[in-house]
Motif scaffolding. Structure first.
Motif, PDB file in Angstrom:
ATOM      1  N   GLY A 146       0.850  -1.284   0.187  1.00  0.00           N
ATOM      2  CA  GLY A 146       0.175  -0.045   0.090  1.00  0.00           C
ATOM      3  C   GLY A 146       0.701   1.230  -0.108  1.00  0.00           C
ATOM      4  O   GLY A 146       2.098   1.410   0.203  1.00  0.00           O
ATOM      5  N   GLN A 147       0.010   2.409  -0.044  1.00  0.00           N
ATOM      6  CA  GLN A 147       0.842   3.746  -0.084  1.00  0.00           C
ATOM      7  C   GLN A 147       0.198   4.358   1.071  1.00  0.00           C
ATOM      8  O   GLN A 147      -0.850   4.000   1.717  1.00  0.00           O
ATOM      9  N   PRO A 148       1.149   5.172   1.628  1.00  0.00           N
ATOM     10  CA  PRO A 148       0.766   5.957   3.046  1.00  0.00           C
ATOM     11  C   PRO A 148      -0.586   6.743   2.806  1.00  0.00           C
ATOM     12  O   PRO A 148      -0.903   7.268   1.874  1.00  0.00           O
ATOM     13  N   HIS A 149      -1.312   6.547   3.930  1.00  0.00           N
ATOM     14  CA  HIS A 149      -2.682   7.109   4.025  1.00  0.00           C
ATOM     15  C   HIS A 149      -2.475   8.651   3.956  1.00  0.00           C
ATOM     16  O   HIS A 149      -1.546   9.357   4.369  1.00  0.00           O
ATOM     17  N   PRO A 150      -3.496   9.221   3.117  1.00  0.00           N
ATOM     18  CA  PRO A 150      -3.325  10.920   3.056  1.00  0.00           C
ATOM     19  C   PRO A 150      -2.973  11.515   4.390  1.00  0.00           C
ATOM     20  O   PRO A 150      -2.243  12.739   4.244  1.00  0.00           O
ATOM     21  N   ALA A 151      -3.983  11.253   5.243  1.00  0.00           N
ATOM     22  CA  ALA A 151      -3.887  11.962   6.414  1.00  0.00           C
ATOM     23  C   ALA A 151      -2.688  11.721   7.066  1.00  0.00           C
ATOM     24  O   ALA A 151      -1.969  12.865   7.756  1.00  0.00           O
ATOM     25  N   ARG A 152      -1.882  10.797   7.142  1.00  0.00           N
ATOM     26  CA  ARG A 152      -0.634  10.556   7.705  1.00  0.00           C
ATOM     27  C   ARG A 152       0.427  10.955   6.849  1.00  0.00           C
ATOM     28  O   ARG A 152       1.417  11.467   7.409  1.00  0.00           O
ATOM     29  N   LEU A 153       0.383  11.093   5.576  1.00  0.00           N
ATOM     30  CA  LEU A 153       1.387  11.832   4.700  1.00  0.00           C
ATOM     31  C   LEU A 153       1.330  13.319   5.165  1.00  0.00           C
ATOM     32  O   LEU A 153       2.267  13.894   5.278  1.00  0.00           O
ATOM     33  N   VAL A 154       0.181  13.787   5.421  1.00  0.00           N
ATOM     34  CA  VAL A 154       0.075  15.112   5.893  1.00  0.00           C
ATOM     35  C   VAL A 154       0.739  15.517   7.241  1.00  0.00           C
ATOM     36  O   VAL A 154       1.492  16.410   7.458  1.00  0.00           O
ATOM     37  N   HIS A 180       8.319  10.351   3.068  1.00  0.00           N
ATOM     38  CA  HIS A 180       7.602   9.163   2.794  1.00  0.00           C
ATOM     39  C   HIS A 180       8.090   8.261   3.611  1.00  0.00           C
ATOM     40  O   HIS A 180       7.536   7.218   4.146  1.00  0.00           O
ATOM     41  N   LEU A 181       9.488   8.481   4.281  1.00  0.00           N
ATOM     42  CA  LEU A 181       9.939   7.392   5.220  1.00  0.00           C
ATOM     43  C   LEU A 181       9.379   7.803   6.650  1.00  0.00           C
ATOM     44  O   LEU A 181       8.935   6.879   7.165  1.00  0.00           O
ATOM     45  N   LEU A 182       8.942   8.932   7.086  1.00  0.00           N
ATOM     46  CA  LEU A 182       7.986   9.357   8.091  1.00  0.00           C
ATOM     47  C   LEU A 182       6.836   8.475   8.017  1.00  0.00           C
ATOM     48  O   LEU A 182       6.194   7.899   8.809  1.00  0.00           O
ATOM     49  N   ALA A 183       6.023   8.856   6.623  1.00  0.00           N
ATOM     50  CA  ALA A 183       4.706   8.410   6.507  1.00  0.00           C
ATOM     51  C   ALA A 183       4.666   6.769   6.506  1.00  0.00           C
ATOM     52  O   ALA A 183       3.907   6.203   7.320  1.00  0.00           O
ATOM     53  N   ASN A 184       5.635   6.169   5.998  1.00  0.00           N
ATOM     54  CA  ASN A 184       5.745   4.836   6.126  1.00  0.00           C
ATOM     55  C   ASN A 184       5.820   4.255   7.490  1.00  0.00           C
ATOM     56  O   ASN A 184       5.295   3.110   7.775  1.00  0.00           O
ATOM     57  N   ALA A 185       6.570   4.958   8.292  1.00  0.00           N
ATOM     58  CA  ALA A 185       6.780   4.413   9.601  1.00  0.00           C
ATOM     59  C   ALA A 185       5.611   4.467  10.276  1.00  0.00           C
ATOM     60  O   ALA A 185       5.325   3.874  11.499  1.00  0.00           O
ATOM     61  N   ILE A 186       4.540   5.332  10.258  1.00  0.00           N
ATOM     62  CA  ILE A 186       3.461   5.481  11.087  1.00  0.00           C
ATOM     63  C   ILE A 186       2.313   4.860  10.267  1.00  0.00           C
ATOM     64  O   ILE A 186       1.263   4.701  10.682  1.00  0.00           O
ATOM     65  N   TYR A 198       9.367   1.163  18.058  1.00  0.00           N
ATOM     66  CA  TYR A 198      10.698   1.131  17.627  1.00  0.00           C
ATOM     67  C   TYR A 198      11.000   1.954  16.269  1.00  0.00           C
ATOM     68  O   TYR A 198      11.978   2.704  16.294  1.00  0.00           O
ATOM     69  N   VAL A 199      10.196   1.245  15.304  1.00  0.00           N
ATOM     70  CA  VAL A 199      10.233   1.899  14.030  1.00  0.00           C
ATOM     71  C   VAL A 199      10.067   3.641  13.931  1.00  0.00           C
ATOM     72  O   VAL A 199      10.787   4.234  13.493  1.00  0.00           O
ATOM     73  N   ILE A 200       8.984   3.972  14.703  1.00  0.00           N
ATOM     74  CA  ILE A 200       8.659   5.397  14.713  1.00  0.00           C
ATOM     75  C   ILE A 200       9.764   6.038  15.335  1.00  0.00           C
ATOM     76  O   ILE A 200      10.317   7.220  15.008  1.00  0.00           O
ATOM     77  N   THR A 227      13.023   6.159  13.202  1.00  0.00           N
ATOM     78  CA  THR A 227      12.650   7.160  12.038  1.00  0.00           C
ATOM     79  C   THR A 227      12.886   8.526  12.531  1.00  0.00           C
ATOM     80  O   THR A 227      13.283   9.552  11.840  1.00  0.00           O
ATOM     81  N   VAL A 228      12.334   9.116  13.723  1.00  0.00           N
ATOM     82  CA  VAL A 228      12.220  10.391  14.247  1.00  0.00           C
ATOM     83  C   VAL A 228      13.623  10.831  14.659  1.00  0.00           C
ATOM     84  O   VAL A 228      14.195  12.111  14.182  1.00  0.00           O
ATOM     85  N   VAL A 229      14.391   9.714  14.870  1.00  0.00           N
ATOM     86  CA  VAL A 229      16.091  10.224  15.477  1.00  0.00           C
ATOM     87  C   VAL A 229      16.769  10.319  14.013  1.00  0.00           C
ATOM     88  O   VAL A 229      17.399  11.333  14.212  1.00  0.00           O
ATOM     89  N   LEU A 230      16.170   9.624  13.180  1.00  0.00           N
ATOM     90  CA  LEU A 230      17.003   9.830  11.769  1.00  0.00           C
ATOM     91  C   LEU A 230      16.746  11.271  11.209  1.00  0.00           C
ATOM     92  O   LEU A 230      17.540  12.006  10.820  1.00  0.00           O
ATOM     93  N   THR A 231      15.441  11.411  11.296  1.00  0.00           N
ATOM     94  CA  THR A 231      15.076  12.924  10.690  1.00  0.00           C
ATOM     95  C   THR A 231      15.911  13.877  11.589  1.00  0.00           C
ATOM     96  O   THR A 231      16.069  14.979  10.990  1.00  0.00           O
ATOM     97  N   VAL A 232      15.848  13.944  13.038  1.00  0.00           N
ATOM     98  CA  VAL A 232      16.521  14.906  13.719  1.00  0.00           C
ATOM     99  C   VAL A 232      17.875  15.086  13.490  1.00  0.00           C
ATOM    100  O   VAL A 232      18.606  16.109  13.439  1.00  0.00           O
TER     101      VAL A 232
END
Length: 534
Positions: free
Chosen positions: A364-372, A412-418, A425-427, A430-435
């Motif tokens: 699947g693709q990330p849900h639009p709300a989670r993408l936002v 997209h990496l953030l959206a896929n994580a949630i 752990y994944v979330i 991913t947040v640590v990587l972004t920061v």
């Protein structure tokens, strides 16, 4: 520093000139010896560049006298900006010439190819350390002529001829702009020596005054830079240089294409005196960055996709210059050059790399709300980390805007994580990587500003509502691009999206129109075997 030490900087490009001075017939007769000679010359240039960087870091800029009159002649001006570019381009030259040793093994014209690679690299290095604008323009034109020879290595190919002709037209217009700018600067400041030009421009800035001639110079420099760096609408020649050997593509996209940005940075003290010229850089650079990024997503050819990536990255660089983030633009040049040289030289292994990095998708693709949500998270992290470094949108709009665009690449990496099956752990990872990416980006910005404090103007603040609107539009446009990329994957089979995909894959036909115009006024002649053999 001593004048003698300054003149020794010329050993780098002179070594490459000596290596490339062989007649073509002799170079082709002993290709292995020519390869060794050019590679050793590149190593010498790189060593000189490293010593120059050490000398500049320890004792300040290396400024020689000028062998000539009124700042017109031969000279050396090597400050922190020149030192960074000198090391960068000479390092890429070493890598590309070493790669060329085996890449064209067995080709009857390998020696001639290596000869012109060395001469073109020498011209670029001379441009970087030039002590005055006349010498700079001479090296600028020599770089263009050398590159034209390399682009026509397979001169019998119609696409190569067409690309070379479009580049020739764009380059000659840029040359004319620089020559006219030099005449205006000579009339205004009485010299074309860089030290004298910078002193005069800084005096104008301190007095809060400028002149019509200086404003005209700023616009002429901007036009020359935009043409050199393949910005809209004359970007098409860069897309069509794939007819040349891969080492040329690597040297072009990682080194020569940056000459436009280096021109703006070298004359930043003059260009920054004109708000209108900076706004042209913002508008054209931002539009080109967005255009190149969108079209790049639709390309199936690896090299063409990389070429559109270069167009977009040069747009980002011009956008940074237009927003007054000159140290950030230099950092962008360094990062892009190293990445793009590796990308082109390893492009033949892209299938193997793709297979090795493939992992099954959870579906699947990330849900639009989670993408936002991911979009908002990326923007929030950008602002928070920028604040930690004392960087605000008001004071440093260019750094903040490009930081936001960088983190949008992780959406997209953030959206896929949630999405799908959220995992703490994944979330968290991913947040640590972004920061971490945001921290690294703004830390590098701070380092670049510190290192370039003596060579480039300080980062300019927002000049008014227009700049703020442009920054907001740029960030929102790339946020929209992230959403577009997601929607394109979801609706790839819908007729409207398929039609849009076709139009975008052809670059909205801008290059097609340019081709028709060139062919109308410069029809194809009988194909020649290769101009580079001359």
């Amino acid at each position: 520093m001593s004048s003698l030490l300054s003149w020794l900087v010329l050993i780098g490009p002179l070594a490459l000139v000596a290596a490339g001075a062989l007649p073509s017939a002799q170079a082709n007769a002993a290709p292995r010896r020519t390869a060794d000679r050019t590679f050793v010359a590149a190593l010498v240039a790189f060593a000189v560049a490293l010593l120059t960087a050490v000398a500049v870091a320890s004792g300040g800029a290396l400024v020689s006298g000028t062998l000539g009159l009124r700042g017109i002649g031969l000279g050396v001006y090597a400050d922190a900006l020149s030192a960074v570019m000198f090391v960068l381009v000479s390092f890429i030259g070493v890598v590309v010439l070493r790669y060329s040793r085996n890449y064209l093994a067995g080709d009857p014209n390998q020696g001639c190819f290596l000869k012109w690679m060395a001469l073109t690299l020498a011209a670029v290095l001379t441009l970087i350390i030039s002590g005055n604008l006349v010498q700079f323009i001479g090296a600028w034109i020599a770089t263009s002529l050398g590159l034209s020879r390399l682009l026509l290595f397979y001169g019998e190919r119609p696409a190569a001829q067409l690309a070379a002709r479009k580049k020739f037209v764009a380059s000659r217009i840029g040359d004319a702009c620089l020559v006219l700018a030099a005449l205006l600067l000579l009339g205004t400041f009485g010299t074309l020596d860089f030290a004298g030009l910078f002193a005069g421009a800084n005096a104008m800035k301190a007095a809060g005054t400028t002149s019509g001639a200086v404003t005209a110079v700023a616009f002429l420099v901007v036009v020359a830079a935009l043409l050199k760096s393949a910005q809209l609408p004359l970007h098409g020649w860069l897309i069509e240089v794939m007819e040349t050997p891969t080492p040329v593509s690597a040297l072009l996209h990682a080194g020569i294409i940056n000459a436009g940005g280096f021109l703006v940075l070298r004359l930043a003290d003059v260009v920054s005196l004109s708000g209108g010229a900076l706004e042209v850089l913002v508008l054209v650079g931002g539009a080109t960055a967005l255009f190149g990024s969108v079209v790049m997503l639709t390309q199936t050819s690896v090299k063409v996709s990389l070429a559109y990536s270069t167009v977009a990255q040069m747009g980002f660089m011009m956008l940074q210059c237009g927003l007054g983030a000159f140290p950030a633009a230099l950092l962008h040049i360094v990062a892009h050059s190293l990445y793009k040289a590796h990308a082109f030289l390893s492009s033949g292994s892209v299938i193997d790399l793709a297979r090795a990095s493939w992992t099954p998708s959870p579906g699947g693709q990330p849900h639009p709300a989670r993408l936002v949500m991911a979009l908002l998270a990326a923007l929030v992290v950008t602002l928070l980390v920028a604040a930690l470094f004392g960087t605000t949108l008001q004071e440093k709009p260019g750094a903040v805007a490009l930081g936001a665009i960088l983190l949008l690449g992780l959406v997209h990496l953030l959206a896929n994580a949630i999405d799908e099956r959220p995992n703490a752990y994944v979330i968290g990872r991913t947040v640590v990587l972004t920061v971490s990416v945001a921290l690294a980006y703004f830390a590098l910005q701070a380092v670049a500003e510190h290192l370039m404090a003596s060579s480039l103007p300080a980062t300019l603040p927002l000049r008014g509502p227009f700049d703020l609107a442009i920054v907001a539009l740029v960030v929102l446009s790339f946020a929209g691009l992230v959403v577009f990329q997601s929607l394109m994957a979801r609706h790839a089979q819908a007729p409207a999206w398929r039609a849009l995909y076709v139009h975008l894959s052809h670059g909205l036909y801008l290059n097609t129109l340019a081709n028709r115009l060139v062919l109308r006024h410069w029809p194809r002649t009988t194909p020649v075997s290769s101009n580079v053999k001359a």
